[in-house]
Write an enzyme that holds these catalytic residues in place. Structure first.
Site, short mmCIF file in Angstrom:
data_model
loop_
_atom_site.label_atom_id
_atom_site.label_comp_id
_atom_site.label_asym_id
_atom_site.label_seq_id
_atom_site.Cartn_x
_atom_site.Cartn_y
_atom_site.Cartn_z
N ARG A 131 0.84 -1.23 0.12
CA ARG A 131 -0.12 0.00 0.30
C ARG A 131 0.92 1.22 -0.01
O ARG A 131 0.35 2.09 -0.52
CB ARG A 131 -0.94 -0.12 1.32
CG ARG A 131 -1.91 -1.07 1.09
CD ARG A 131 -3.09 -0.99 2.20
NE ARG A 131 -3.70 0.43 2.51
CZ ARG A 131 -4.24 0.66 3.54
NH1 ARG A 131 -4.38 -0.04 4.51
NH2 ARG A 131 -4.68 2.00 3.41
N TYR A 145 -7.40 16.19 -5.16
CA TYR A 145 -7.41 17.51 -4.47
C TYR A 145 -6.59 17.27 -3.23
O TYR A 145 -6.39 16.22 -2.44
CB TYR A 145 -9.04 17.74 -4.11
CG TYR A 145 -9.69 16.58 -3.29
CD1 TYR A 145 -10.44 15.49 -4.04
CD2 TYR A 145 -9.76 16.65 -1.82
CE1 TYR A 145 -11.16 14.89 -3.45
CE2 TYR A 145 -10.55 15.76 -1.40
CZ TYR A 145 -11.35 14.68 -1.81
OH TYR A 145 -11.76 13.75 -1.38
N PRO A 146 -5.85 18.72 -3.00
CA PRO A 146 -5.32 18.57 -1.45
C PRO A 146 -6.26 19.01 -0.50
O PRO A 146 -7.25 19.64 -0.70
CB PRO A 146 -4.23 19.83 -1.65
CG PRO A 146 -4.92 20.70 -2.85
CD PRO A 146 -5.87 19.94 -3.62
N SER A 148 -6.46 19.85 4.04
CA SER A 148 -5.82 20.10 5.50
C SER A 148 -6.84 19.83 6.57
O SER A 148 -7.96 19.71 6.39
CB SER A 148 -5.23 21.66 5.78
OG SER A 148 -4.51 21.67 4.67
N ARG A 149 -6.45 19.52 7.80
CA ARG A 149 -7.36 19.61 9.05
C ARG A 149 -7.22 20.93 9.62
O ARG A 149 -6.14 21.64 9.82
CB ARG A 149 -6.68 18.39 9.96
CG ARG A 149 -6.61 17.01 9.42
CD ARG A 149 -7.98 16.51 9.44
NE ARG A 149 -7.91 15.16 8.82
CZ ARG A 149 -8.89 14.83 8.19
NH1 ARG A 149 -10.16 15.46 8.08
NH2 ARG A 149 -8.88 13.48 7.80
N GLN A 185 -8.56 4.87 -2.93
CA GLN A 185 -7.98 6.21 -2.51
C GLN A 185 -6.66 6.02 -2.19
O GLN A 185 -6.13 4.72 -1.69
CB GLN A 185 -8.91 6.49 -1.52
CG GLN A 185 -8.38 6.48 -0.13
CD GLN A 185 -8.48 5.07 0.66
OE1 GLN A 185 -8.82 3.96 -0.21
NE2 GLN A 185 -8.00 4.71 1.90
C1 VOV Z 1 -12.84 5.59 -0.47
C2 VOV Z 1 -12.43 5.25 0.52
C3 VOV Z 1 -11.74 5.44 1.56
C4 VOV Z 1 -11.11 4.58 2.81
C5 VOV Z 1 -11.40 3.26 2.84
C6 VOV Z 1 -10.34 5.48 3.55
C7 VOV Z 1 -9.84 4.94 4.81
C8 VOV Z 1 -8.79 5.69 5.61
C9 VOV Z 1 -8.13 5.14 6.86
C10 VOV Z 1 -8.32 3.75 7.41
C11 VOV Z 1 -7.49 6.17 7.31
C12 VOV Z 1 -6.64 6.25 8.55
C13 VOV Z 1 -5.55 5.55 8.78
C14 VOV Z 1 -4.54 5.89 7.64
O1 VOV Z 1 -4.54 4.87 6.72
O2 VOV Z 1 -3.74 6.81 7.23
C15 VOV Z 1 -7.59 7.19 6.21
C16 VOV Z 1 -7.11 8.47 6.43
C17 VOV Z 1 -7.30 9.67 5.87
N1 VOV Z 1 -8.13 9.83 4.90
FE1 VOV Z 1 -9.42 8.33 4.17
N2 VOV Z 1 -10.28 6.74 3.24
C18 VOV Z 1 -11.23 6.95 2.06
C19 VOV Z 1 -11.38 7.90 1.28
C20 VOV Z 1 -10.79 9.43 1.84
C21 VOV Z 1 -11.40 10.52 1.00
C22 VOV Z 1 -12.43 10.55 0.13
C23 VOV Z 1 -10.60 11.34 1.68
C24 VOV Z 1 -10.73 12.99 1.45
C25 VOV Z 1 -11.73 13.58 2.67
C26 VOV Z 1 -12.91 14.02 2.02
O3 VOV Z 1 -13.82 14.46 3.06
O4 VOV Z 1 -13.36 14.54 1.11
C27 VOV Z 1 -9.92 10.81 2.65
C28 VOV Z 1 -8.83 11.78 3.34
C29 VOV Z 1 -8.09 11.03 4.47
C30 VOV Z 1 -7.00 11.82 5.09
C31 VOV Z 1 -6.77 13.31 4.77
C32 VOV Z 1 -6.42 10.99 5.99
C33 VOV Z 1 -5.24 10.97 6.80
C34 VOV Z 1 -5.88 11.85 8.01
C35 VOV Z 1 -5.15 11.92 9.19
O5 VOV Z 1 -5.35 13.18 9.80
O6 VOV Z 1 -4.21 11.35 9.28
N3 VOV Z 1 -9.95 9.62 2.74
N4 VOV Z 1 -8.52 7.07 5.43
#
Ligand code: VOV
Length: 249
Positions: A131, A145-146, A148-149, A185
């Protein structure tokens, strides 16, 4: 003190968006155009060889809208290789007709929010490595797209305890899992590398699924309270074989 989360970091990433200068392209001779396409296809073949050897990955999409015509994403094991790739691209004939419109530098990232099972470091697992160093899918549609938190008043991600952040991201992942097989993703971290904190790259067979997942996630607390967004890019897959037809004038 609030504890940071440890991240696992993989391949370095460059999103590279370019606008086609159709006016100059039309003014070029057909020999020049043919040579530019042939040279660029050779470069694409070289990149395919890198991908074949699992030393990196790339995708090429035709972006919709005026922000870009070409949308590339490149992955390489080091920032140096990424820079070399960018330079090789910039030195091509085709690049003379491409106006850089946007770029984003980051690194494929997974966070260690889940408690470690039996003292096994998840970073050592082959599935984690796969991964972190992914071969990007060539699905029909891509969105980038970028984000932030947020760090504002009561909505400050960085003053939340690690467990609370982990719980919110677990909820977030449950929404994401509903899109298994439909949306893939890739999250790349860009703190210290680029203007926002993460890059989000999504691939889908059906373009509407990109909109649906992003919309549905807006209601998850991790996004509703803590998500900040800037520009979005969307595109259709452009195969090497279709490049000449796309560039035909
Ligand atoms: C489409 C499927 C999908 C799936 C299964 C998924 C799963 C996960 C997991 C399990 C984790 C946490 C641990 C890691 O593995 O890092 C994350 C982490 C993260 N994600 Fe996510 N995400 C998805 C999709 C997904 C989308 C569509 C977005 C955009 C958010 C949106 O609102 O538009 C996103 C964002 C993020 C971000 C910015 C982080 C890092 C955050 C942080 O603060 O560290 N993400 N994400």
């Amino acid at each position: 003190m609030v504890e940071a989360v440890e991240t696992m970091d993989g391949w370095y990433s460059l999103h590279d968006m370019r606008v086609m200068d159709w006016t100059s392209w039309k003014l070029a001779s057909s020999e020049e155009r043919t040579a530019a396409i042939a040279e660029f296809k050779n470069l694409l073949t070289k990149w395919e060889d890198v991908e074949e050897a699992e030393n990196g990955s790339h995708v090429m999409y035709q972006a919709i809208g005026q922000k870009a015509d070409f949308m590339f994403m490149f992955l390489r094991p080091t920032m140096e290789e990424l820079a070399d790739l960018e330079t090789a691209f910039n030195k091509t004939k085709l690049a003379e007709f491409l106006i850089p419109s946007y770029s984003y530098v980051s690194v494929i990232e997974l966070a260690k929010y889940r408690p470690q099972e039996d003292g096994v470091d998840p970073e050592t697992l082959p599935e984690t490595q796969a991964r972190l160093k992914p071969i990007l899918p060539k699905w029909n549609h891509m969105s980038f797209y970028p984000m932030s938190r947020r760090r504002e008043g009561n909505d400050n991600w960085y003053t939340l305890e690690k467990d609370a952040r982990g719980k919110l991201l677990y909820e977030h992942s449950k929404t994401g899992r509903q899109y298994a097989g439909k949306v893939k993703q890739f999250i790349s971290g860009s703190i210290g590398f680029d203007d926002m904190e993460w890059g989000v790259t999504l691939f889908a067979h059906d373009v509407l699924q990109l909109k649906k997942v992003v919309y549905q996630m807006r209601f998850d607390e991790a996004t509703a309270r803590y998500g900040e967004f800037a520009e979005f890019f969307v595109g259709n897959h452009l195969a090497k074989e279709d490049l000449a037809a796309y560039l035909h004038v």
